[in-house]
Design an enzyme around this catalytic site. Structure first.
Site, mmCIF file in Angstrom:
data_model
loop_
_atom_site.group_PDB
_atom_site.id
_atom_site.type_symbol
_atom_site.label_atom_id
_atom_site.label_comp_id
_atom_site.label_asym_id
_atom_site.label_seq_id
_atom_site.Cartn_x
_atom_site.Cartn_y
_atom_site.Cartn_z
ATOM 1 N N GLU A 14 20.538 3.796 47.510
ATOM 2 C CA GLU A 14 21.315 3.755 48.739
ATOM 3 C C GLU A 14 22.471 4.741 48.600
ATOM 4 O OE1 GLU A 14 22.807 2.404 52.517
ATOM 5 O OE2 GLU A 14 20.871 2.299 51.528
ATOM 6 N N CYS A 61 27.787 -0.947 53.416
ATOM 7 C CA CYS A 61 26.436 -0.632 52.951
ATOM 8 C C CYS A 61 25.421 -1.341 53.826
ATOM 9 C CB CYS A 61 26.289 -1.076 51.499
ATOM 10 S SG CYS A 61 24.657 -0.780 50.801
ATOM 11 N N HIS A 68 29.636 -7.883 50.356
ATOM 12 C CA HIS A 68 30.963 -7.416 50.763
ATOM 13 C C HIS A 68 31.644 -8.421 51.676
ATOM 14 C CE1 HIS A 68 30.802 -3.555 48.810
ATOM 15 N NE2 HIS A 68 29.590 -3.352 49.297
ATOM 16 N N SER A 501 28.742 0.021 41.789
ATOM 17 C CA SER A 501 28.384 1.418 41.549
ATOM 18 C C SER A 501 29.599 2.305 41.361
ATOM 19 C CB SER A 501 27.504 1.957 42.691
ATOM 20 O OG SER A 501 26.219 1.379 42.625
ATOM 21 N N CYS A 545 23.988 2.260 44.183
ATOM 22 C CA CYS A 545 24.292 2.039 45.597
ATOM 23 C C CYS A 545 25.538 2.855 45.926
ATOM 24 C CB CYS A 545 24.507 0.563 45.894
ATOM 25 S SG CYS A 545 24.664 0.215 47.661
ATOM 26 N N CYS A 548 27.971 1.994 48.863
ATOM 27 C CA CYS A 548 29.033 1.042 48.545
ATOM 28 C C CYS A 548 30.213 1.740 47.890
ATOM 29 C CB CYS A 548 28.508 -0.041 47.607
ATOM 30 S SG CYS A 548 27.321 -1.174 48.361
#
Length: 566
Positions: A14, A61, A68, A501, A545, A548
């Site tokens: 992502e 995200c 989150h 991440s 990710c 994020c």
């Protein structure tokens, strides 16, 4: 003589990630991880009502939406020193455990398995031999010759059409691929079956959260789910017992497919226990609160320095200052104005792009540290901390996985083998098995608490005048997630999200120490420089990710992209 390779973008993740490596003697000698887009969510949230922050932050995200939202409401509740109803804790716990299981299944089968399985080789397999191997390691009811033959036929039709669909552009036939045709066919079959199973986990989240992605039932102070058996619009026992059915279906797949598959691939690629360790400081936080205060948890958290489980130190709860005082972020090598190393509560977010500079700034990702050093987060860190803490389900599932890998590989496997590229996959499967047990427990606790006559799910928050600050922590699928908020007179003064991440894909920090991605690549053998499969294996093992870590926004409010639903 060194060779430079650049992978940009890294796919099957992502967001936008660039990896640069220097190769010397067929191995990675230097590495840089660069996040290639900016996250401006901190700027968007300034001045807003803190009760609404979770609605915005879950848009950081498109994959990690629920996590989150949870971290955001916990941050505000932490600032207010709130207690929330037990029913709200259990409903939240069920949603985040289901989300984590869904994420782990998708990561292994659909985002990283193609680094280890050779899809075209499955066309040469004997389905009967493949079924025999599968039935030797699990009792999964869809490991039949018929199922495997049907998958092989689907692959043949794709290959004959010249359009290999979702399996296009893999490094097929790469010298680092070593599975037999029969194991490749089994993995492809389970790849397709996992598409349906992961949907069952999302159904749990949607039932409780009203929709997914982007759940709608959270609130600072609890959840918006009314509990009422007499109302079709409320959360009733009928719906909760359907959730239990879905939970059991997930457990069947984890125990009989996911964990055995990872162990089998871990055994065939046991040499990969020698690569990819990188940063061996491991950070995890406690999760699945069992009380209204956030002081008792189903899964403990903590910190392990230098990979030494004997030095494990626990993080005890949402108010433990060992965590909040230990986290800093540096922007020495990040595209922000200045050069500071600060607590997230004291940070500024002023973008300042300077192009890629190897010795200077080269990433939008900041560089977090814990007690002044980089730390690896994620399922591996979580499992090691749980194991060190003596968590019985984790010890049971870890020992089971290591025993299965060792039996298939024909050699002994200790827990130290998990500190590697292939070990991160094993740890993620172990965590999924532990989370299934947790999910069942949280469901039972909710049912029992409702049975006492307690139907409360929400307590209204009360905001004082002046300035307060809080941090919301969550052990997300990719690791430690923390949201940091400063509130002044019921308005957000500062907001920072330090995400998994960010920890793992960080550039070099204020001391020029490499982040976990960068450190994990050092020494990795690369057989074919223009087909760096080995690099992707290690990077994908973290489940990146980047959305994020560095979410993109246009400050001039121009349209960036338009999506049309057909």
């Amino acid at each position: 003589m060194s060779t430079r390779i650049t992978i940009d973008p890294v796919t099957r993740i992502e967001g936008h990630l660039r990896i640069d490596c220097e190769l010397a003697g067929g191995r990675v000698s230097k590495a840089w991880a660069s996040g290639q887009m900016w996250r401006g969510m901190e700027v968007i949230l300034k001045g807003r009502d803190p009760r609404e922050a979770w609605l915005y932050t879950q848009r950081i995200c498109g994959v990690c939406t629920t996590v989150h939202a949870i971290a955001s409401v916990r941050a505000v509740e932490n600032a207010l020193n709130m207690e929330i109803p037990l029913n709200a804790q259990y409903i939240r716990n069920i949603m985040i455990a289901a989300h984590a299981i869904q994420d782990h299944i998708v990561h292994f089968y659909h985002l990283s398995a193609l680094d280890w399985i050779d899809v075209p080789a499955a066309l040469k397999a004997n389905p009967a031999k493949s079924a025999s191997f599968a039935q030797g390691i699990s009792s999964w009811h869809l490991n039949s010759v018929q199922e495997l033959a049907q998958t092989q036929e689907k692959l043949k039709k794709l290959a004959d059409s010249g359009q290999f669909g979702i399996f296009t552009n893999g490094y097929w036939g790469h010298p680092a691929m070593k599975l037999s045709p029969e194991v490749n066919l089994l993995a492809c079959t389970h790849y397709l079956q996992a598409l349906e199973v992961q949907r069952r986990a999302n159904m749990i989240i949607a039932i409780l959260g009203a929709k997914t992605p982007h759940i709608q039932n959270l609130a600072v102070g609890g959840v918006a789910n009314p509990l009422n058996n007499d109302s079709p619009s409320a959360l009733s026992m009928e719906r909760l017992y359907y959730v239990k059915t879905l939970i059991d279906e997930l457990g069947d797949f984890i125990d009989n497919v996911y964990l055995p598959d990872v162990c089998a691939i871990g055994a065939f690629y046991s040499d990969w226990t020698e690569h990819g360790a990188g940063v061996t400081n491991y950070l995890s936080v406690p999760e699945y609160p069992l009380d209204s205060k956030g002081t008792a948890f189903d899964l403990p958290g903590g910190y392990i320095p230098n990979g030494n489980l004997a030095q494990y130190r626990p993080i005890t709860g949402f108010h433990d200052q060992f965590f909040s005082r230990g986290v800093n972020e540096s922007i020495k090598h990040s595209w922000y104005a200045g050069d500071w190393d600060r607590s997230p509560w004291e940070e500024e977010t002023e973008p300042h792009y300077t192009d890629f500079q190897e010795g200077g700034k080269y990433s939008w990702v900041k560089a977090p540290t814990f007690n002044g050093a980089p730390a690896q987060v994620g399922p591996l860190a979580n499992v090691l901390c749980l194991y060190a803490a003596g968590h019985a389900p984790t010890r049971k599932q870890t020992d089971k996985a290591l025993s299965m890998i060792g039996s298939l590989a024909g050699k002994s496997m200790g827990i130290g083998a998990l500190q590697s590229t292939i070990g991160r996959h094993a740890a993620r499967a172990v965590r999924a098995a532990v989370l299934y047990e947790t999910l069942r427990k949280q469901w039972q606790l909710l049912i029992e608490n409702i049975g006492t006559g307690d139907l409360a799910t929400f307590i209204p928050p009360e905001f004082p005048k002046g300035e307060i600050s809080g941090v919301g922590i969550h052990e997300a699928p990719r690791g430690v997630l923390s949201h940091w908020v400063v509130i002044e007179d019921m308005k957000i003064k500062n907001y920072q999200a330090v995400v998994p991440s960010t920890w793992n894909s960080s550039p070099r920090n204020a001391k020029d120490q490499p982040g976990p991605y960068e450190a994990s690549l050092l020494g990795t053998p690369v057989a074919v420089a223009d087909k760096p499969l080995e690099v992707l294996r290690t990077i994908h093992s973290f489940d990146p990710c980047l959305a994020c870590a560095i979410h993109m926004v246009d400050r001039k409010n121009r349209e960036i992209v338009r999506v049309r639903a057909l």
